[in-house]
Design an enzyme around this catalytic site. Structure first.
Site, PDB file in Angstrom:
ATOM      1  CD  GLU A  94      -2.699  -1.356   2.181  1.00 45.85           C
ATOM      2  OE1 GLU A  94      -4.434  -1.625   1.913  1.00 45.85           O
ATOM      3  OE2 GLU A  94      -2.612  -0.822   3.232  1.00 45.85           O
ATOM      4  CB  CYS A 107       3.437   7.727   2.881  1.00 46.08           C
ATOM      5  SG  CYS A 107       3.578   6.321   4.356  1.00 46.08           S
ATOM      6  CB  CYS A 114       6.918  -5.263   9.240  1.00 44.32           C
ATOM      7  SG  CYS A 114       8.297  -4.217   9.933  1.00 44.32           S
ATOM      8  CB  CYS A 118       6.023  -2.498  16.360  1.00 43.28           C
ATOM      9  SG  CYS A 118       8.229  -1.766  16.092  1.00 43.28           S
ATOM     10  CB  CYS A 121       2.578  -1.545  13.530  1.00 43.55           C
ATOM     11  SG  CYS A 121       3.143  -1.314  12.427  1.00 43.55           S
ATOM     12  CB  CYS A 342       1.053   6.525  11.708  1.00 47.50           C
ATOM     13  SG  CYS A 342       1.989   7.020  10.599  1.00 47.50           S
TER      14      CYS A 342
HETATM   15  N1  SAH Z   1       9.539   0.698  10.214  1.00 47.58           N
HETATM   16  C1  SAH Z   1       9.744   2.446  10.300  1.00 47.58           C
HETATM   17  C2  SAH Z   1       8.295   3.070   9.413  1.00 47.58           C
HETATM   18  C3  SAH Z   1       6.904   2.123   9.889  1.00 47.58           C
HETATM   19  S1  SAH Z   1       5.762   3.455  10.127  1.00 47.58           S
HETATM   20  C4  SAH Z   1       9.489   3.066  11.418  1.00 47.58           C
HETATM   21  O1  SAH Z   1       9.345   1.724  12.718  1.00 47.58           O
HETATM   22  O2  SAH Z   1       9.880   3.956  11.619  1.00 47.58           O
HETATM   23  C5  SAH Z   1       6.167   5.276  10.218  1.00 47.58           C
HETATM   24  C6  SAH Z   1       5.906   4.829  11.745  1.00 47.58           C
HETATM   25  O3  SAH Z   1       3.698   4.426  12.206  1.00 47.58           O
HETATM   26  C7  SAH Z   1       6.258   5.225  12.308  1.00 47.58           C
HETATM   27  O4  SAH Z   1       6.803   5.615  13.767  1.00 47.58           O
HETATM   28  C8  SAH Z   1       5.673   3.969  13.286  1.00 47.58           C
HETATM   29  O5  SAH Z   1       5.734   3.101  14.417  1.00 47.58           O
HETATM   30  C9  SAH Z   1       4.195   4.379  13.249  1.00 47.58           C
HETATM   31  N2  SAH Z   1       2.567   3.293  13.983  1.00 47.58           N
HETATM   32  C10 SAH Z   1       3.251   2.280  13.894  1.00 47.58           C
HETATM   33  N3  SAH Z   1       1.787   1.420  14.260  1.00 47.58           N
HETATM   34  C11 SAH Z   1       1.475   2.892  14.660  1.00 47.58           C
HETATM   35  C12 SAH Z   1      -0.292   3.065  14.558  1.00 47.58           C
HETATM   36  N4  SAH Z   1      -1.009   2.169  15.586  1.00 47.58           N
HETATM   37  N5  SAH Z   1      -0.978   4.384  15.224  1.00 47.58           N
HETATM   38  C13 SAH Z   1       0.300   5.682  15.472  1.00 47.58           C
HETATM   39  N6  SAH Z   1       1.436   4.868  14.408  1.00 47.58           N
HETATM   40  C14 SAH Z   1       1.798   3.995  14.391  1.00 47.58           C
END
Ligand code: SAH
Length: 352
Positions: A94, A107, A114, A118, A121, A342
């Site tokens: 996406e 984006c 992944c 985390c 996420c 995000c």
């Molecule tokens: N792997 C990279 C890019 C990920 S997405 C990273 O970790 O930075 C970009 C951002 O969205 C990251 O800061 C991630 O932690 C955040 N993110 C993930 N899940 C989220 C959620 N449920 N709500 C808000 N931000 C989130």
């Protein structure tokens, strides 16, 4: 055996120049081709009229210009658009376009799924499938710019905040950044390209040796104890090892007073108290930064039941940091209604 065609979206300007020299052509052909690809969004050699027809014919027989295919589009009430794209092996990713008044941000995804897991996420929920190729990263932008930018050059920022951890796909990340920032590519300044990472120290070093882009660090917790619980890879690369590589990254940059963006997702009762804000100040006060608080976006079917911090608590947290002298903004959640915000990108749901 039929030889697979070369995909020109895989190649930055230097590799294209080498390619043309290797077939007995002049190196300027690289710029000529790039202009067709990245200014005219042309993927058909037959239409490249300023290239002699014998060469066009030859290129058509050995090369392609091939980006992921758009299979679905969703529009948010706030103007955000999300596209689902299908890759050559039927996997799906996406990509999101976030418009503002006079400019917009793309984006992009760097991986299918992944590896990081985390806890807040969605992207890890279906596991990790594979790294994206350079052409699949560049191709996401190519598809969207072709739709959005043909009349007006709106897209000024590229953020690697889609699916995946960009620094675990370093080689293709670097080559795609070279194409995105090239004057004959998308011509987007490196300052306006942001790589968001959970923090992979050796890769941060490699990145800084290759391309001088902006960096965002997904910190999300001010102590190792808490970060270990929500970001499992912290057990391997703890906060201080990440910050020390980030400090070097900032010092190595040609941009004066470069700052890292500290991303901090706000989760109710988990990381959003004043005690956490105090710890955060201690944690990052030796790293030039600006802080971006991200109110948690809702994820369906998550194993852990996290909720977004209360608005009042986000405000108090932000106020505390500002009073301590930190530039602190709250990220406006965009495209949440179409699951484009995000952490919400997941791609195809693979039914078990
Ligand atoms: N792997 C990279 C890019 C990920 S997405 C990273 O970790 O930075 C970009 C951002 O969205 C990251 O800061 C991630 O932690 C955040 N993110 C993930 N899940 C989220 C959620 N449920 N709500 C808000 N931000 C989130």
């Amino acid at each position: 055996m039929i030889k697979e065609k070369i995909n020109f979206l895989e190649m930055d300007r230097i590799s294209l120049e080498k390619f043309f020299l290797s077939i007995g052509e002049k190196s300027f052909r690289a710029m000529q081709i790039m202009k067709w690809i990245y200014f005219h969004y042309c993927d058909d050699f037959k239409l490249m009229t300023d290239i002699k027809s014998s060469l066009r014919f030859y290129l058509d027989s050995i090369a392609t210009i091939s980006a992921p295919k758009i299979v679905e589009r969703k529009n948010s009430f706030d103007g955000t658009i999300k596209w689902k794209m299908r890759l050559y092996d039927s996997k799906e990713i996406e990509t999101v376009f976030i418009p503002e008044k006079t400019r917009g941000t793309i984006c992009v995804s760097s991986q299918v799924g992944c590896l990081l897991g985390c806890k807040f996420c969605a992207t890890s929920m279906n596991g990790f499938k594979r790294n994206l190729k350079t052409s699949e990263i560049v191709g996401q932008i190519w598809r969207i710019k072709k739709i959005i930018d043909t009349q007006k050059n709106m897209i000024k920022n590229v953020v690697f905040m889609g699916m995946g951890e960009p620094l675990l796909n370093l080689k293709n990340l670097i080559s795609s950044i070279r194409i995105i920032s090239d004057n004959f590519g998308f011509s987007i300044s490196k300052k306006k390209i942001t790589v968001s990472t959970v923090g992979i120290p050796f890769a941060i070093k490699k990145l800084s040796e290759n391309v001088d882009v902006s960096l965002a660090f997904s910190l999300h917790a001010p102590t190792n104890n808490l970060r270990n619980k929500i970001i499992p890879i912290n057990k391997k690369y703890d906060i201080s090892s990440c910050l020390s590589s980030i400090n070097k990254f900032l010092r190595n940059s040609n941009i004066k007073n470069k700052k890292v963006t500290i991303e901090y997702v706000m989760i109710d009762g988990i990381n959003d108290t004043i005690q956490h804000a105090r710890q955060l100040v201690k944690c990052i006060n030796k790293t030039p930064n600006k802080i971006n608080l991200i109110p948690l976006n809702r994820i369906n079917n998550l194993k852990y039941s996290f909720t977004r911090s209360k608005e009042k608590n986000i405000f108090i947290f932000q106020r505390f940091l500002i009073d301590k002298g930190f530039v602190t903004t709250v990220r406006n959640s965009r495209g949440e209604d179409i699951h484009a915000a995000c952490g919400q990108l997941i791609g195809k749901i693979y039914k078990k």
